[in-house]
Design a protein around this motif. Structure first.
Motif, PDB file in Angstrom:
ATOM      1  N   LYS A  60       0.910  -1.504   0.378  1.00  0.00           N
ATOM      2  CA  LYS A  60       0.098  -0.020  -0.272  1.00  0.00           C
ATOM      3  C   LYS A  60       1.346   1.317   0.326  1.00  0.00           C
ATOM      4  O   LYS A  60       0.510   2.219  -0.095  1.00  0.00           O
ATOM      5  CB  LYS A  60      -0.472   0.083   1.395  1.00  0.00           C
ATOM      6  CG  LYS A  60      -1.922  -0.931   1.168  1.00  0.00           C
ATOM      7  CD  LYS A  60      -3.116  -1.242   2.365  1.00  0.00           C
ATOM      8  CE  LYS A  60      -3.539  -2.311   2.340  1.00  0.00           C
ATOM      9  NZ  LYS A  60      -4.799  -2.085   3.645  1.00  0.00           N
ATOM     10  N   TYR A  61       1.685   1.394   0.574  1.00  0.00           N
ATOM     11  CA  TYR A  61       2.633   2.497   0.642  1.00  0.00           C
ATOM     12  C   TYR A  61       4.304   2.825  -0.207  1.00  0.00           C
ATOM     13  O   TYR A  61       4.701   3.322   0.131  1.00  0.00           O
ATOM     14  CB  TYR A  61       2.927   2.640   2.337  1.00  0.00           C
ATOM     15  CG  TYR A  61       2.805   1.953   3.339  1.00  0.00           C
ATOM     16  CD1 TYR A  61       1.457   3.741   3.303  1.00  0.00           C
ATOM     17  CD2 TYR A  61       2.258   1.194   3.652  1.00  0.00           C
ATOM     18  CE1 TYR A  61       0.359   2.961   4.588  1.00  0.00           C
ATOM     19  CE2 TYR A  61       0.605   1.258   4.646  1.00  0.00           C
ATOM     20  CZ  TYR A  61       0.565   2.270   5.507  1.00  0.00           C
ATOM     21  OH  TYR A  61      -0.659   2.067   5.760  1.00  0.00           O
ATOM     22  N   SER A  94       6.305   0.521  -1.212  1.00  0.00           N
ATOM     23  CA  SER A  94       7.576   0.665  -0.218  1.00  0.00           C
ATOM     24  C   SER A  94       8.219  -0.355  -1.824  1.00  0.00           C
ATOM     25  O   SER A  94       8.705  -0.417  -2.664  1.00  0.00           O
ATOM     26  CB  SER A  94       7.811  -0.489   0.221  1.00  0.00           C
ATOM     27  OG  SER A  94       8.729  -1.139   0.934  1.00  0.00           O
ATOM     28  N   GLN A 132       0.368  -1.503  11.779  1.00  0.00           N
ATOM     29  CA  GLN A 132      -0.399  -1.444  10.186  1.00  0.00           C
ATOM     30  C   GLN A 132      -0.264  -2.721   9.998  1.00  0.00           C
ATOM     31  O   GLN A 132      -0.738  -3.343   8.801  1.00  0.00           O
ATOM     32  CB  GLN A 132       0.697  -0.802   9.783  1.00  0.00           C
ATOM     33  CG  GLN A 132       0.585   0.878  10.161  1.00  0.00           C
ATOM     34  CD  GLN A 132       2.298   1.156   8.847  1.00  0.00           C
ATOM     35  OE1 GLN A 132       2.970   0.862   8.874  1.00  0.00           O
ATOM     36  NE2 GLN A 132       1.322   2.784   8.390  1.00  0.00           N
TER      37      GLN A 132
END
Length: 443
Positions: free
Chosen positions: A179-180, A182, A230
């Protein structure tokens, strides 16, 4: 000559019986072995609506929900799982055996993009419990492991990897679970290798069992760059303590403040459906073999004994005339046949043992094909080729037949019963006749 014919009949009968009984025992043993690896429980996983553009679906189950359910009386432990996708920049994926245009197109676009499955304890993972995957070397991944991996033996051979070697997994922007965004990479150590081949055809190498990488949870968290708050899981297997009912525990769990609309609940015994169905199929075929053998043996022996006893009417008439009871005469006939049968039944341990494995393999193959076809028919043939889906098609596809003394005892019991029934049926006209009639007919 008559003794040889009788011996041949008895040997054929006892061979089929011995093989059937041995296969039945082996089937029950195989089914029990799989069942013992499974404990009563259930799985929570992302519902179908949450699975999109990824093989496993992004994690949606928080640790708090797992802890809450784990606190319910009867829940013994939980095994968590996170599905991800990753690139393997230093490795090569195992190719399909047959050319696939779709596979070539996806490989050209995505390279070594493949499945990464993180499990808190791989020894308790359903694919290993069912035997869909089998650990071949090294050890399982468990609690406390960090940056460890299990790879398929074919993948290890292709990339010249052995237990203790390392390779790199890299986060991918193509993975929805990332989601981020990475871009991290993690060096993992090979803790062990496994074997297993999918029974479902696939058009892409990413779906091959040979290209699955199993790892610990820490590897995925580091790959995604996630902090502890998270952490979300794709699936959780809850194992119940002995004596606790799944429905009762589930009823209590569903009263908890958890968004059940986003979750699918799957009972653990569902994974055993294919095993149970194939076992029932094999046992059904074995029972048919045994009963058909018994019926035909009785018929053949009865016909033979009608002819045999016809030539002994005078002998029977004389014995009846001197006062020997019909029961004793009947017992004499049974003993004479039993002497031949005892030898033939003993030889069945050799002949039956020689064909039992072949019969077992044929029955297991036929039952497996039938069960899998039924499942495919029920689902309209719409099954993915990944390892989790393939686990639903797990059956008893092979059995190891190891005849025992108990099997031989059953052959003797059934064989002697067949002799008694055949003698009773064939000797009824002789036993009902009066001695004078038997002697008169001979004159």
């Amino acid at each position: 000559m008559r003794a040889l014919i009788l011996g041949a009949v008895f040997l054929c009968m006892s061979t089929a019986l011995f093989a059937g009984v041995a296969v039945k025992d082996a089937t029950n043993t195989a089914a029990a072995a799989v069942s013992e690896r499974f404990s009563s429980g259930f799985r929570l996983q992302s519902s179908a609506e949450n699975v999109a553009n990824t093989f496993k679906g992004e994690g949606i189950i928080p640790q708090a929900a797992i802890d809450t359910i784990s606190a319910i009386d009867g829940v013994e432990r939980s095994t968590t799982q996170v599905g991800a996708m990753a690139n393997l920049p230093e490795a090569e994926l195992v190719s399909l055996e047959q050319y696939s245009e779709q596979d070539e197109r996806l490989t050209a676009k995505y390279g070594t993009f493949t499945q990464l499955e993180a499990v808190s304890d791989t020894s308790r993972e359903s694919k290993f419990a069912l035997g869909t995957l089998t650990l071949e070397s090294g050890r399982h991944i468990g609690a406390g492991d960090v940056h460890e991996a299990l790879v398929h033996e074919a993948f290890a051979t292709l990339n010249d990897l052995a237990v203790g070697d390392t390779f790199t997994v890299a986060a991918s922007a193509l993975d929805r679970g990332n989601k981020y965004g990475s871009e991290a990479s993690v060096t993992v150590t090979v803790a062990g290798t496994f074997s297993g081949t999918s029974v479902i055809g696939t058009g892409t190498r990413q779906d091959l069992f040979e290209n699955i990488v199993l790892t610990d949870l820490a590897t995925v968290w580091d790959l995604y760059g996630l902090t502890q708050d998270q952490h979300l899981y794709s699936a959780v297997d809850f194992t119940l303590s002995p004596g606790h009912d799944v429905d009762t525990v589930l009823a209590e769990a569903k009263r908890l403040p958890i968004d059940w609309n986003r979750l699918d609940v799957i009972r653990s015994d569902r994974d055993l459906a294919g095993v149970a169905s194939s076992a029932d199929g094999i046992l059904g075929m074995v029972d048919t073999l045994i009963w058909v053998t018994i019926v035909f043996s009785v018929l053949i022996l009865t016909l033979f004994l009608f002819l045999w006893l016809h030539g002994r009417r005078r002998e029977a008439g004389v014995m009846f005339s001197v006062g020997i009871g019909r029961g004793r005469v009947l017992a004499q006939f049974v003993c004479e046949l039993a002497l031949v049968g005892v030898v033939a039944f003993g030889l069945a341990a050799v002949t039956g043992g020689a064909v039992a494995q072949a019969i077992g393999d044929a029955m297991a193959s036929r039952a497996t094909q039938s069960v899998r076809q039924d499942i495919l028919t029920q689902t309209g043939g719409m099954l993915a080729a990944d390892a989790d889906t393939a686990a639903t098609l797990k059956t008893i596809d092979t059995i190891t037949v190891q005849p025992t003394l108990d099997d031989l005892v059953w052959v003797y019991l059934i064989g002697l019963s067949v002799i008694v029934v055949a003698v009773l049926v064939s000797s009824m006209p002789l036993l009902r006749a009066r001695p004078r009639d038997l002697l008169a007919r001979m004159k």
